[in-house]
Write a protein that holds these residues in place. Structure first.
Motif, short mmCIF file in Angstrom:
data_model
loop_
_atom_site.label_atom_id
_atom_site.label_comp_id
_atom_site.label_asym_id
_atom_site.label_seq_id
_atom_site.Cartn_x
_atom_site.Cartn_y
_atom_site.Cartn_z
N ASP A 1 0.88 -1.21 -0.05
CA ASP A 1 0.02 -0.01 0.06
C ASP A 1 0.83 1.34 0.09
O ASP A 1 1.61 1.28 0.96
CB ASP A 1 -0.95 -0.03 1.21
CG ASP A 1 -1.82 1.22 1.16
OD1 ASP A 1 -1.90 1.99 0.46
OD2 ASP A 1 -2.64 1.30 2.09
N THR A 2 1.17 1.81 -1.15
CA THR A 2 2.04 3.13 -1.43
C THR A 2 1.43 3.92 -2.31
O THR A 2 0.41 3.88 -2.81
CB THR A 2 3.33 2.36 -1.62
OG1 THR A 2 4.28 3.53 -1.60
CG2 THR A 2 3.32 1.86 -2.99
N ILE A 3 2.18 5.13 -2.29
CA ILE A 3 1.78 6.25 -3.05
C ILE A 3 2.95 6.24 -4.35
O ILE A 3 4.10 6.44 -4.09
CB ILE A 3 1.44 7.57 -2.48
CG1 ILE A 3 0.15 7.39 -1.79
CG2 ILE A 3 1.35 8.65 -3.62
CD1 ILE A 3 0.09 8.34 -0.72
N LEU A 4 2.27 6.10 -5.68
CA LEU A 4 3.21 6.01 -6.85
C LEU A 4 3.29 7.59 -6.97
O LEU A 4 2.30 8.24 -7.38
CB LEU A 4 3.09 5.47 -7.97
CG LEU A 4 2.81 3.82 -7.59
CD1 LEU A 4 2.36 3.24 -8.85
CD2 LEU A 4 4.03 3.27 -7.09
N VAL A 5 4.67 8.32 -7.46
CA VAL A 5 4.86 9.83 -7.59
C VAL A 5 5.39 9.83 -9.23
O VAL A 5 6.46 9.02 -9.20
CB VAL A 5 5.61 10.48 -6.71
CG1 VAL A 5 5.66 11.96 -7.13
CG2 VAL A 5 5.08 10.39 -5.17
N LEU A 6 4.58 10.31 -10.17
CA LEU A 6 5.00 9.99 -11.41
C LEU A 6 5.94 11.31 -11.93
O LEU A 6 5.57 12.41 -11.31
CB LEU A 6 3.94 9.98 -12.38
CG LEU A 6 3.11 8.56 -12.25
CD1 LEU A 6 1.72 8.77 -12.64
CD2 LEU A 6 3.81 7.70 -13.31
N ASN A 7 6.91 11.15 -12.72
CA ASN A 7 7.67 12.31 -13.24
C ASN A 7 7.26 12.58 -14.43
O ASN A 7 6.57 11.88 -15.15
CB ASN A 7 9.25 11.87 -12.93
CG ASN A 7 9.72 10.85 -13.93
OD1 ASN A 7 8.98 10.22 -14.92
ND2 ASN A 7 11.07 10.43 -13.59
N ASP A 8 8.01 13.41 -15.35
CA ASP A 8 7.59 13.71 -16.57
C ASP A 8 7.97 12.73 -17.53
O ASP A 8 7.27 12.84 -18.73
CB ASP A 8 8.34 15.35 -16.81
CG ASP A 8 7.61 16.31 -16.07
OD1 ASP A 8 6.55 16.04 -15.42
OD2 ASP A 8 8.50 17.30 -15.77
N ASP A 9 8.79 11.71 -17.22
CA ASP A 9 9.29 10.92 -18.30
C ASP A 9 8.40 9.66 -17.94
O ASP A 9 8.57 8.52 -18.84
CB ASP A 9 10.69 10.39 -18.00
CG ASP A 9 11.68 11.60 -18.13
OD1 ASP A 9 11.20 12.34 -18.99
OD2 ASP A 9 12.60 11.40 -17.27
N GLY A 10 7.21 9.61 -17.38
CA GLY A 10 6.45 8.58 -17.15
C GLY A 10 7.02 7.40 -16.28
O GLY A 10 6.31 6.24 -16.35
N ARG A 11 8.07 7.64 -15.66
CA ARG A 11 8.46 6.65 -14.54
C ARG A 11 8.11 7.05 -13.15
O ARG A 11 7.18 8.05 -13.30
CB ARG A 11 9.95 6.81 -14.76
CG ARG A 11 10.77 6.68 -15.83
CD ARG A 11 11.25 5.22 -16.46
NE ARG A 11 11.49 4.25 -15.25
CZ ARG A 11 12.58 3.69 -15.07
NH1 ARG A 11 13.85 4.38 -15.89
NH2 ARG A 11 13.15 2.90 -13.92
N ALA A 12 8.30 6.42 -12.14
CA ALA A 12 7.80 6.68 -10.77
C ALA A 12 8.61 6.43 -9.93
O ALA A 12 9.36 5.44 -9.82
CB ALA A 12 6.41 6.19 -10.70
N CYS A 13 8.46 6.80 -8.53
CA CYS A 13 9.28 6.33 -7.65
C CYS A 13 7.97 6.27 -6.65
O CYS A 13 6.88 6.72 -6.69
CB CYS A 13 10.03 7.58 -7.05
SG CYS A 13 9.60 9.16 -6.68
N THR A 14 8.33 6.00 -5.18
CA THR A 14 7.34 6.02 -4.20
C THR A 14 7.39 7.27 -3.40
O THR A 14 8.51 7.90 -3.49
CB THR A 14 7.20 4.82 -3.23
OG1 THR A 14 8.59 4.90 -2.53
CG2 THR A 14 7.27 3.46 -3.92
N LYS A 15 6.51 7.43 -2.75
CA LYS A 15 6.40 8.71 -2.09
C LYS A 15 7.58 8.82 -0.75
O LYS A 15 8.19 9.84 -0.44
CB LYS A 15 5.10 8.90 -1.26
CG LYS A 15 4.71 9.84 -0.28
CD LYS A 15 3.39 9.89 0.38
CE LYS A 15 3.20 8.80 1.26
NZ LYS A 15 3.56 8.61 2.68
#
Ligand SMILES: [Zn+2]
Ligand SMILES: [Zn+2]
Length: 176
Positions: free
Chosen positions: A84-98
């Motif tokens: 259960d996490t929050i994905l944070v998207l960047n402008d390149d369409g990749r993501a990291c978690t919060k």
């Protein structure tokens, strides 16, 4: 299977719930292939938070066929995934978690690769050493007998590196 995160973002409040079957038949780790003995569908829930973030929940249970690294007996490795996490998207369409700004391998082009995600979770939970039990005695290096079933009577003193170290110390003491 890949799930579109843009879809969730565009949909706004509705979110998405879906059960995704795992496509992989095997899990590859350290050059060894482990077959899945059991794989549940991955229950995924995605919810809109903002135009750049999505709440990601996933649940699933899996079992891999492995063998004890000491006695080679088959061992089932169970894995419970509960994220259960929050994905944070960047402008390149990749993501990291919060909580961690390292880019996730399983998000690309605003799509979440379910197999990639499960693979990573199992990798994290994989034991350092596969054992049938903590106290497994392993196989006799001389005759190959399963020492859990009883002593075979071989002289293994020289072949056991721990024992030979102790022996070396003993011999050193004698020389002094
Ligand atoms: Zn064992
Ligand atoms: Zn033996």
């Amino acid at each position: 299977m890949r799930i579109s995160l843009s879809e969730v973002i565009v949909s706004g409040g509705t979110g998405k719930k879906t059960d995704v079957p795992l496509e992989a038949e095997k899990f590859l780790f350290g050059g060894i292939e482990y077959a899945y003995a059991k794989k549940s569908p991955v229950h995924i829930e995605l919810n809109y938070i903002s135009s750049k973030s999505v709440r990601f929940k996933a649940e699933g249970s899996f079992e891999l066929e492995a063998e004890c690294s000491r006695c080679l007996k088959p061992v089932m490795l169970p894995f419970e995934i509960n994220t259960d996490t929050i994905l944070v998207l960047n402008d390149d369409g990749r993501a990291c978690t919060k909580d961690d700004d390292e880019l996730l391998e399983y998000v690309e082009d605003r799509e979440l690769d379910v197999d990639g995600f499960v693979n990573e979770e199992i990798m994290i939970g994989f034991p350092m050493q596969v054992l049938c039990g903590e106290d497994c005695k392993g196989l006799c290096p001389v005759c190959g007998a399963d020492l859990n079933k009883g002593e075979c009577g071989c002289d293994r003193v020289v072949l056991d590196p721990r024992m030979s170290k102790i022996r070396d110390l003993f011999l050193q003491d004698k020389e002094v």
